[in-house]
Write an enzyme that holds these catalytic residues in place. Structure first.
Site, short mmCIF file in Angstrom:
data_model
loop_
_atom_site.label_atom_id
_atom_site.label_comp_id
_atom_site.label_asym_id
_atom_site.label_seq_id
_atom_site.Cartn_x
_atom_site.Cartn_y
_atom_site.Cartn_z
N ASN A 7 0.88 -1.17 0.00
CA ASN A 7 0.00 0.00 0.00
C ASN A 7 0.92 1.22 0.00
OD1 ASN A 7 -1.77 2.05 0.49
ND2 ASN A 7 -2.70 1.13 2.31
N ARG B 158 -2.74 -2.07 -3.30
CA ARG B 158 -4.00 -1.37 -2.99
C ARG B 158 -4.04 -0.07 -3.80
NH1 ARG B 158 -5.27 2.85 1.50
NH2 ARG B 158 -7.49 3.03 1.17
N HIS C 125 -13.05 2.48 0.71
CA HIS C 125 -13.03 1.36 1.66
C HIS C 125 -13.70 0.11 1.12
CE1 HIS C 125 -13.08 4.51 5.14
NE2 HIS C 125 -11.84 4.16 4.86
N ARG D 24 -11.86 14.47 9.15
CA ARG D 24 -12.76 14.95 8.08
C ARG D 24 -14.14 15.26 8.66
NH1 ARG D 24 -11.23 9.99 4.92
NH2 ARG D 24 -9.25 10.51 3.92
N ARG E 140 -9.29 6.58 21.00
CA ARG E 140 -8.81 6.12 22.32
C ARG E 140 -8.62 7.32 23.25
NH1 ARG E 140 -4.46 1.87 20.50
NH2 ARG E 140 -4.63 3.37 18.84
N GLU F 160 -8.11 -6.10 5.21
CA GLU F 160 -8.02 -5.69 3.80
C GLU F 160 -6.83 -6.34 3.10
OE1 GLU F 160 -9.13 -1.19 3.56
OE2 GLU F 160 -8.75 -1.68 5.64
P1 AMP Z 1 -7.72 2.43 11.72
O1 AMP Z 1 -7.67 3.58 10.75
O2 AMP Z 1 -8.66 1.34 11.28
O3 AMP Z 1 -6.38 1.95 12.15
O4 AMP Z 1 -8.39 3.02 13.06
C1 AMP Z 1 -7.85 4.08 13.80
C2 AMP Z 1 -8.84 4.47 14.91
O5 AMP Z 1 -9.14 3.30 15.70
C3 AMP Z 1 -8.29 5.51 15.88
O6 AMP Z 1 -9.30 6.48 16.15
C4 AMP Z 1 -7.99 4.70 17.12
O7 AMP Z 1 -8.13 5.47 18.28
C5 AMP Z 1 -9.04 3.64 17.08
N1 AMP Z 1 -8.59 2.47 17.87
C6 AMP Z 1 -7.64 1.58 17.52
N2 AMP Z 1 -7.46 0.69 18.53
C7 AMP Z 1 -8.31 1.04 19.52
C8 AMP Z 1 -8.60 0.52 20.82
N3 AMP Z 1 -7.96 -0.55 21.30
N4 AMP Z 1 -9.57 1.15 21.55
C9 AMP Z 1 -10.22 2.21 21.06
N5 AMP Z 1 -9.98 2.75 19.84
C10 AMP Z 1 -9.05 2.18 19.08
#
Ligand code: AMP
Length: 397
Positions: free
Chosen positions: A7, A86, A175, A236, A280, A381
């Site tokens: 990617n 990707r 996505h 966004r 988080r 993915e």
């Molecule tokens: P992604 O783009 O799929 O990697 O997702 C990123 C988002 O997922 C961010 O807002 C992170 O804070 C949230 N995230 C990832 N792991 C956790 C977790 N263990 N608890 C809460 N939010 C999480």
């Protein structure tokens, strides 16, 4: 097959090597800060963590560094059976994954207008991979392809028709690889054929989108011409009155690119909370009484519920499941709980215990026994890109 998945973004390259038989990830890594002073590589091979810091790096250096590390840990031994890339936008041209040929490269170039930040980097990724692995078949997997089954009434904007005819202005979504992967997984987890279920999938990561999937086909999605439309995301805004452009121009003299930047990079969870784009951080801050974080999570969940309800219209029947996936969808308990609460009008009831137990490891149902089903389904993915790569290569044999 042993597949290298790449990617290649504008400032980073993510790589993963997968075995399609066992579906196991043999190694994965990320090279960041391409184009700036502090290029670095982070990779994982089982329990082993590899960290390398470089100075100024470009894409060629990054791909070479990935190749080098995969050789050193022995994963590259014997070469790869295929390489899967990707690709963010395949416009209306690509409805499925394709073997890389000159025509396909030209097609990706033609879609640059639709993904000006991404497609040029993907093309560099393809070129560099061809340099490193000249005899290995390469396959491109498009984020937009899954959404090409949307009916016209879902993908058109209500603007003069000429803009679609001449400039291809329409909704494309994104996505798609994740929505496609979790659709198939959901069918598996429900124990029903994909060709018989109607679901709403919510991919909630840094970028967020929903899709309405009927019998395995996408009928609508919340992202549009670009990933800016739809849900509230990390940075966004999602849906907004387009008049915001003239309003801000008159009020502050901001030009289009400044407003675009604000809507894409300074808005969403970050903009509302004034704190972070990371769920988080926001959940922790909200528990300690941070008002901005609390409002950001509440708005995120409300918008999500509202657009999920809209996707139910696209299904044309009752959903067999509402599916949460992506970093937030799989891991973050409060946004799921709040979203399901907002869907009370459609009969949904959260089961707090199940919502707390289930997560990215296996997924599972998070609603009460007397509620329609909402569930977590972990996405992957890279695995779908590897499986598609294998399928396309086999189909050409
Ligand atoms: P992604 O783009 O799929 O990697 O997702 C990123 C988002 O997922 C961010 O807002 C992170 O804070 C949230 N995230 C990832 N792991 C956790 C977790 N263990 N608890 C809460 N939010 C999480």
């Amino acid at each position: 097959m042993k597949i290298l998945v790449l990617n290649t973004g504008s400032s980073s390259v993510k790589f993963q090597v997968l075995d399609t038989n066992t579906q196991a990830c043999l190694a994965s890594g990320l090279i960041e800060n391409i184009g700036s002073e502090n290029g670095r590589l982070r990779a994982k091979h089982g329990d082993e963590k590899i960290e390398r810091d470089f100075g100024q790096i470009d894409h060629k250096f990054a791909l070479d560094a990935a190749d080098k590390v995969l050789n050193e840990i022995g994963v590259a031994k014997g070469g790869y059976d295929g390489i899967g890339h990707r690709i963010v936008s395949g416009g209306e041209k690509f409805t499925e994954s394709m073997l890389v040929t000159d025509d396909v490269v030209k097609g990706i170039e033609d879609c640059i207008e639709l993904a000006p930040l991404h497609n040029p980097s993907h093309l560099v990724g393809i070129r560099e991979a061809l340099r490193l692995f000249p005899t290995t078949p390469q396959v491109v997997v498009f984020d937009t392809a899954f959404h090409q089954t949307m009916p016209e009434h879902a993908y058109m904007y209500a603007v003069p028709r000429k803009l679609y005819d001449e400039a291809h202005l329409r909704r494309y979504g994104a996505h798609g690889t994740s929505h496609r992967f979790v659709s198939a997984k959901t069918a598996e987890m429900l124990g029903r054929p994909l060709s018989e279920i109607a679901i709403v999938t919510a991919h909630l990561g840094n970028g967020c989108s929903c899709a309405a999937v009927v019998d395995g086909k996408c009928m609508d999605t919340t992202m549009g011409l670009t990933p800016l439309e739809g849900l509230i995301m990390g940075t966004r805004s999602g849906d907004i009155d387009p008049s915001v452009y003239s309003f801000l121009n008159k009020r502050y003299g901001w030009d289009i690119s400044r407003i675009n930047n604000m809507l894409n990079k300074d808005s969403g969870l970050l903009g509302i909370s004034g704190l972070s784009n990371d769920m988080r951080t926001l959940v922790n801050a909200s528990e300690s009484g941070h008002e901005g974080a609390k409002l950001a999570i509440e708005m995120f969940a409300y918008r999500l519920a509202k657009l999920i309800a809209g996707m139910v219209v696209a299904l044309g029947r009752k959903p067999d499941a509402i599916v949460f996936t992506g970093g937030i969808g799989e891991n973050s308990i409060p946004p799921r709980m709040l979203t399901i609460k907002h869907l009370a009008g459609l009969g949904y009831k959260i089961d707090d215990a199940k919502n707390k137990i289930h997560g990215s490891a296996t997924g599972g149902v998070i609603t009460a026994d007397d509620s329609p089903i909402a569930m977590i389904v972990p996405t992957n993915e890279e695995l779908l890109i590897a499986l598609d790569t294998e399928k396309v290569i086999n189909s050409k044999k």
